[in-house]
Design a protein around this motif. Structure first.
Motif, PDB file in Angstrom:
ATOM      1  N   GLY A  89      51.029  91.077 108.411  1.00 37.88           N
ATOM      2  CA  GLY A  89      51.724  90.651 107.206  1.00 37.88           C
ATOM      3  C   GLY A  89      52.135  89.188 107.216  1.00 37.88           C
ATOM      4  N   LEU A  90      51.510  88.382 108.079  1.00 40.55           N
ATOM      5  CA  LEU A  90      51.862  86.971 108.172  1.00 40.55           C
ATOM      6  C   LEU A  90      51.221  86.139 107.071  1.00 40.55           C
ATOM      7  N   ILE A  91      50.088  86.614 106.540  1.00 40.01           N
ATOM      8  CA  ILE A  91      49.438  85.943 105.420  1.00 40.01           C
ATOM      9  C   ILE A  91      49.060  86.993 104.384  1.00 40.01           C
ATOM     10  N   GLU A  92      48.863  86.535 103.176  1.00 37.52           N
ATOM     11  CA  GLU A  92      48.416  87.410 102.091  1.00 37.52           C
ATOM     12  C   GLU A  92      46.909  87.268 101.940  1.00 37.52           C
ATOM     13  N   PRO A  93      46.229  88.314 101.499  1.00 43.59           N
ATOM     14  CA  PRO A  93      44.771  88.244 101.369  1.00 43.59           C
ATOM     15  C   PRO A  93      44.312  87.496 100.113  1.00 43.59           C
ATOM     16  N   THR A  94      44.865  86.325  99.918  1.00 40.36           N
ATOM     17  CA  THR A  94      44.468  85.466  98.794  1.00 40.36           C
ATOM     18  C   THR A  94      44.266  84.058  99.328  1.00 40.36           C
ATOM     19  N   LEU A  95      43.371  83.326  98.695  1.00 44.00           N
ATOM     20  CA  LEU A  95      43.112  81.954  99.115  1.00 44.00           C
ATOM     21  C   LEU A  95      44.220  81.067  98.570  1.00 44.00           C
ATOM     22  N   ASN A  96      45.183  80.790  99.421  1.00 44.97           N
ATOM     23  CA  ASN A  96      46.329  79.971  99.054  1.00 44.97           C
ATOM     24  C   ASN A  96      46.378  78.790 100.016  1.00 44.97           C
TER      25      ASN A  96
END
Length: 192
Positions: A74-81
């Protein structure tokens, strides 16, 4: 879940990717087979092929594993940000490592062939080819890894199952194709 259900799910996720991987590997072989003129024009280029392909798998496989772990935790979201510092740092590290190890492989190939008394292209030629191939393939592989890991995760697939075969196949195909392109660019510039 039973062991049988876990195994069935793993095969369901992995088999299509592995089939594409086999086809991609054959395609990379066809491209490499078509590089006879370039391999003859640049002595030592053939020695670079396995080194560059192996490093693509290692560097960008590590990127895929890092992203998968960050998604699971949960450290990153599965979106290109691109504002996400963790994603930016992982991508930057992979690109830098990919280019640097390509350049190192070129120097090492030159030194080994020179010490063995074998015919070898100038080190600048090998560095130019390795650097261009490393940069172009790095950009393409980064896009492929990030895209597949994030898309697979959003669709409920385990990114760890997807990342390995995708990196291997894409790395082979993109690695050989960019090596051919880089060689033609360098030769077109007079061999540096």
């Amino acid at each position: 879940m039973t062991v049988r259900e876990v195994a069935a799910e793993a095969y369901r996720e992995a088999l299509p990717v592995l089939a594409v991987s086999a086809v991609g590997g054959l395609f990379a072989g066809v491209v490499l087979g078509g590089m006879e003129a370039e391999l003859q024009a640049v002595p030592g280029l053939l020695m670079l092929v396995p080194a560059l392909l192996a490093t693509r798998g290692n560097v960008y496989g590590s990127l895929g594993a890092r992203l998968a772990s960050a998604l699971h935790q949960g450290l990153i979201e599965p979106t290109l940000n691109l504002d996400d510092e963790r994603l930016r740092d992982a991508v930057a590290a992979a690109l830098a490592n990919g280019v640097l190890v390509s350049l190192f492989a070129a120097v090492l190939a030159f030194v080994v062939l020179a010490v063995l008394g074998r015919r070898v292209a100038p080190v600048t030629t090998l560095l130019g080819i390795a650097g261009i191939a490393g940069l172009i393939s790095g950009l393409l592989l980064t896009a492929a890894v990030v895209g597949v890991v994030f898309l697979g995760y959003r669709r409920g697939y385990n990114p760890d199952t997807l990342a390995g075969p995708v990196v291997t196949t894409t790395g082979d195909v993109v690695g050989v194709a960019t090596l051919l392109l880089a060689t033609r660019i360098v030769l077109g510039l007079g061999g540096l």
